[in-house]
Write a protein that holds these residues in place. Structure first.
Motif, PDB file in Angstrom:
ATOM      1  N   TYR A  55      41.624  38.656  31.840  1.00 29.30           N
ATOM      2  CA  TYR A  55      40.683  38.662  32.945  1.00 29.30           C
ATOM      3  C   TYR A  55      41.403  38.979  34.247  1.00 29.30           C
ATOM      4  O   TYR A  55      42.616  38.772  34.387  1.00 29.30           O
ATOM      5  CB  TYR A  55      39.994  37.300  33.074  1.00 29.30           C
ATOM      6  CG  TYR A  55      39.179  36.887  31.875  1.00 29.30           C
ATOM      7  CD1 TYR A  55      38.381  37.800  31.196  1.00 29.30           C
ATOM      8  CD2 TYR A  55      39.190  35.567  31.417  1.00 29.30           C
ATOM      9  CE1 TYR A  55      37.629  37.423  30.095  1.00 29.30           C
ATOM     10  CE2 TYR A  55      38.434  35.175  30.314  1.00 29.30           C
ATOM     11  CZ  TYR A  55      37.665  36.103  29.657  1.00 29.30           C
ATOM     12  OH  TYR A  55      36.916  35.727  28.572  1.00 29.30           O
ATOM     13  N   SER A  59      36.952  41.036  37.078  1.00 29.98           N
ATOM     14  CA  SER A  59      36.265  41.049  35.788  1.00 29.98           C
ATOM     15  C   SER A  59      36.690  39.847  34.962  1.00 29.98           C
ATOM     16  O   SER A  59      37.815  39.797  34.460  1.00 29.98           O
ATOM     17  CB  SER A  59      36.582  42.346  35.026  1.00 29.98           C
ATOM     18  OG  SER A  59      35.938  42.367  33.770  1.00 29.98           O
ATOM     19  N   GLY A  62      33.212  39.367  31.663  1.00 29.82           N
ATOM     20  CA  GLY A  62      32.280  40.467  31.880  1.00 29.82           C
ATOM     21  C   GLY A  62      31.711  40.561  33.278  1.00 29.82           C
ATOM     22  O   GLY A  62      30.939  41.481  33.564  1.00 29.82           O
ATOM     23  N   SER A  64      32.342  39.668  37.832  1.00 29.94           N
ATOM     24  CA  SER A  64      33.351  39.640  38.890  1.00 29.94           C
ATOM     25  C   SER A  64      33.290  38.335  39.681  1.00 29.94           C
ATOM     26  O   SER A  64      32.344  38.124  40.450  1.00 29.94           O
ATOM     27  CB  SER A  64      33.151  40.813  39.854  1.00 29.94           C
ATOM     28  OG  SER A  64      33.991  40.689  40.977  1.00 29.94           O
ATOM     29  N   LEU A 544      30.607  46.502  30.186  1.00 31.92           N
ATOM     30  CA  LEU A 544      31.148  45.366  29.445  1.00 31.92           C
ATOM     31  C   LEU A 544      31.681  45.841  28.095  1.00 31.92           C
ATOM     32  O   LEU A 544      30.920  46.382  27.282  1.00 31.92           O
ATOM     33  CB  LEU A 544      30.090  44.292  29.234  1.00 31.92           C
ATOM     34  CG  LEU A 544      29.507  43.645  30.490  1.00 31.92           C
ATOM     35  CD1 LEU A 544      28.706  42.406  30.109  1.00 31.92           C
ATOM     36  CD2 LEU A 544      30.577  43.291  31.492  1.00 31.92           C
TER      37      LEU A 544
END
Length: 645
Positions: A55, A59, A62, A64, A544
């Motif tokens: 991560y 992101s 999936g 922010s 995604l």
């Protein structure tokens, strides 16, 4: 069995650790930066120029966390409109699942926790010189200077020529100052200031195909847009952190921050109606000067209570935000038919800008949180907040549009220590989050999107496999509104994303010489379409991936003292690239190989780092919004030399 009794002073120290105040000074020893040996897990970590994890701040699961407004500085709320400079930011980590256990006011999209680089109590400095095969080079100087027994100054300057895979480049420089004042035991005040300037930064191309196919691969490291389409901006972040430990069980913390992004010139370089043979229509969108300013902060009171083997920690928090964003007023020119790789030398037109629009958000959130820990049994935490959100959108010639919301936000987690080496956890969070802005190919380009309510459930375990190796794994179920391009090409809410997934992290020292950080996430996101939305809405959300896998290894070689070798393998699954799901990005599997050598340069500690990135030249594209693409980097070589003095 006799009841266990732990000394109250010791519990007081534990309480302060839980509250996030055990923050020692960080000397400017940049030769020690190594994300693999310093990361606690594989969910996301960066230090200096090193980063790893499944991560990032842009992101997580999936979504922010940065766009959602879930950034913290040393645990306190910070509404960032520009990234905090590494001059004052020592490291950052992503908090999700069990890594966020006990973290007050957890958020559904994860939390980005930034750690300030506090000046050391001794004089010292580090110099970092870098370069890469794209033609980038730069220098950074960081240092600490004690001014008195209670006051230390940290400083830093950077200067860089940055070159990008698409052939664009820029010149940028930054400065920063940070003070650490400790006038009395348990009292600390840390003000900081940073300034970043970027100029001569060409607008890299975005590719918008004229059909349901991916763009042809552009020539590597070649910019073919107009030379006058240059970005220029100035960004500042400044603020102050203060903490007062009034007693072993009472702690007062406050943070106040101002983040500014002043865009003096901005352009979008779009190749629209792109055909498989590389021909396209080049359109340049120019933006007038706009400013994005946010004032934010948090005041928190923490109180701990000792009850035999149990510790109870209570938090009272008040968070504030006052953010203003300008957008709109852009002008557009069509430069006509072109082909990827063909230089563009059209003269700069006289752009005529329209009136600006503005979003003004004011938000106050008051909350209570509890964190309880029972030695050898488990822990539980929960929080409840009431947000007062007001957003005023001012468009030219239109009466201001005001939207208000006063939702209740809450979260809760529980963990059970099934054995000395195994913990089980489960959690739930409901949050009010921002949604970012519309992408550059949308009819409402750059328009801020509305705030949304998001929900998340997760559960999993942490297993200490050995004393040095830790496995964390879990599942999650995340819901949030879904934005896409409608039939009018406006980027608006078209449904709800229901994202289910599983994630894992394995980290630690396999041997005294070998460190491993491995992680992965498997996603099954689905779009639940809103009734009445025109156009074709696919079942997979744009951007995604089906999965992400990341493996990082660092090996200290026995043949030469100070030499270590490392490797990174990253695999990304397929990605839906258009709202109708008729185009997908194929899997991507870049591999990096590198090494570092720690040695003495005269009498100073030094590290030379070299990295060969994407060794098999796996390029392809990434999405910049539904149906809009940017080229990924190919093979590259980078290096830096860090010296502590």
């Amino acid at each position: 069995m006799a009841r266990m009794k732990w000394a109250r002073p010791r519990w007081g120290v534990v309480a302060l650790l839980l509250a996030g105040t055990a923050l020692p000074a960080v000397a400017q020893d940049r030769t020690d930066d190594n994300a693999v040996t310093q990361a606690e897990d594989a969910f996301g970590f960066s230090v200096g120029r090193e980063s790893l994890g499944i991560y990032t701040a842009g992101s997580t699961r999936g979504f922010s966390p940065t766009a959602a407004g879930n950034v913290r500085i040393d645990g306190l709320y910070f509404d960032s409109v520009f990234n905090l400079s590494s001059i004052v930011n020592d490291s950052s980590s992503i908090k999700v699942g069990l890594s966020a256990q006990g973290y007050p006011f957890a958020a559904p999209s994860g939390i980005v926790d930034l750690s300030l680089r506090r000046p050391a109590s001794r004089a010292g400095a580090s110099i970092v010189i870098n370069g890469d095969s794209y033609g980038a080079f730069g220098i950074e100087v960081d240092g600490s200077l004690p001014l008195s027994r209670t006051l230390s100054l940290g400083y830093g300057v950077t200067g860089n020529r940055t070159a990008f895979p698409d052939g664009t480049d820029n010149w940028n420089h930054g400065q920063g100052l940070i003070l650490r004042w400790r006038p009395a035991p348990g009292v600390e005040v840390v003000p900081f200031w940073t300034l970043n300037n970027d100029y001569n930064d060409e607008a890299g191309p975005f590719y918008i195909p004229g059909g349901k196919f991916l763009p042809p691969q552009p020539p590597r490291h070649q910019y073919d847009g107009p030379g006058w389409a240059d970005f220029r901006y100035t960004a500042t972040n400044h603020g102050v952190l203060a903490s007062v430990a009034a007693s072993p069980t009472w702690l007062f913390r406050a943070g106040a921050f101002r983040s500014v992004f002043d865009s003096q010139a901005g352009y979008s370089n779009l190749l629209v109606n792109l055909q498989p043979d590389g021909t396209a229509d080049r359109q340049i969108i120019a933006d007038p000067r706009t400013t994005n300013v946010s004032l934010s902060g948090e005041f928190r009171v923490t109180h701990s209570i000792v009850d035999g083997p149990r510790l109870h920690v209570f938090h009272l928090s008040v968070r504030e935000r006052d953010a203003r964003r300008e957008f709109g007023g852009s002008d557009q020119v069509d430069l006509g038919l072109t082909r990827i790789g063909t230089p563009e030398d059209s003269p700069k037109p006289n752009f005529v800008f329209g009136a600006l629009s503005q979003d003004h958000v004011r938000q106050e959130t008051i909350g209570l949180a509890y964190d309880g820990r029972w030695k050898n049994v488990g822990e539980i935490s929960f929080g409840a907040s009431r947000a007062d959100y007001r957003k005023t959108t001012s468009l030219p010639g239109v009466t201001p549009i005001v939207s208000r919301a006063q939702p209740w936000l809450y979260n809760g987690t529980a963990a059970i220590y099934a054995s000395p080496n195994l913990s089980l956890y489960a959690g739930y969070a409901r949050g009010l989050e921002e949604s970012g802005v519309a992408p550059p190919n949308a009819a409402n380009r750059n328009q801020p999107l509305p705030a949304i309510i998001t929900e998340q459930k997760d559960a999993g375990f942490r297993w200490v496999v050995t004393g040095n190796i830790k496995l964390v794994a879990g599942v999650f179920d995340l819901r949030r509104p879904y934005f896409g391009l409608d039939a009018a090409n406006s980027f608006t809410q078209v449904g709800t994303t229901h994202s289910r997934g599983a994630e894992f992290s394995l980290s630690g020292s396999v041997t005294k010489r070998l460190n491993v950080v491995a992680g992965g996430v498997f996603l099954k996101p689905r779009v639940e379409r809103d009734a009445g939305v025109p156009g074709v809405i696919g079942s997979r959300p744009v951007g995604l991936p089906a999965h992400l896998l990341n493996l990082n290894v660092n090996w200290q070689t026995p043949m030469l003292k100070g030499l270590s070798l490392d490797a990174v393998m990253f695999h990304r699954g397929t990605v839906a690239a258009t709202t109708d799901n008729l185009v997908t990005l194929p899997p991507r599997f870049p591999i990096n190989l590198g090494g570092r050598y720690r040695f003495k340069l005269a009498t100073h500690d030094a590290t030379f780092r070299v990295l060969l990135g994407n060794i098999f030249d796996d390029r392809g594209f990434g999405t910049a919004g539904p149906g809009i693409y940017a080229a990924n980097s190919g093979r590259y070589l980078s290096s830096y030399l860090a010296v502590d003095i």
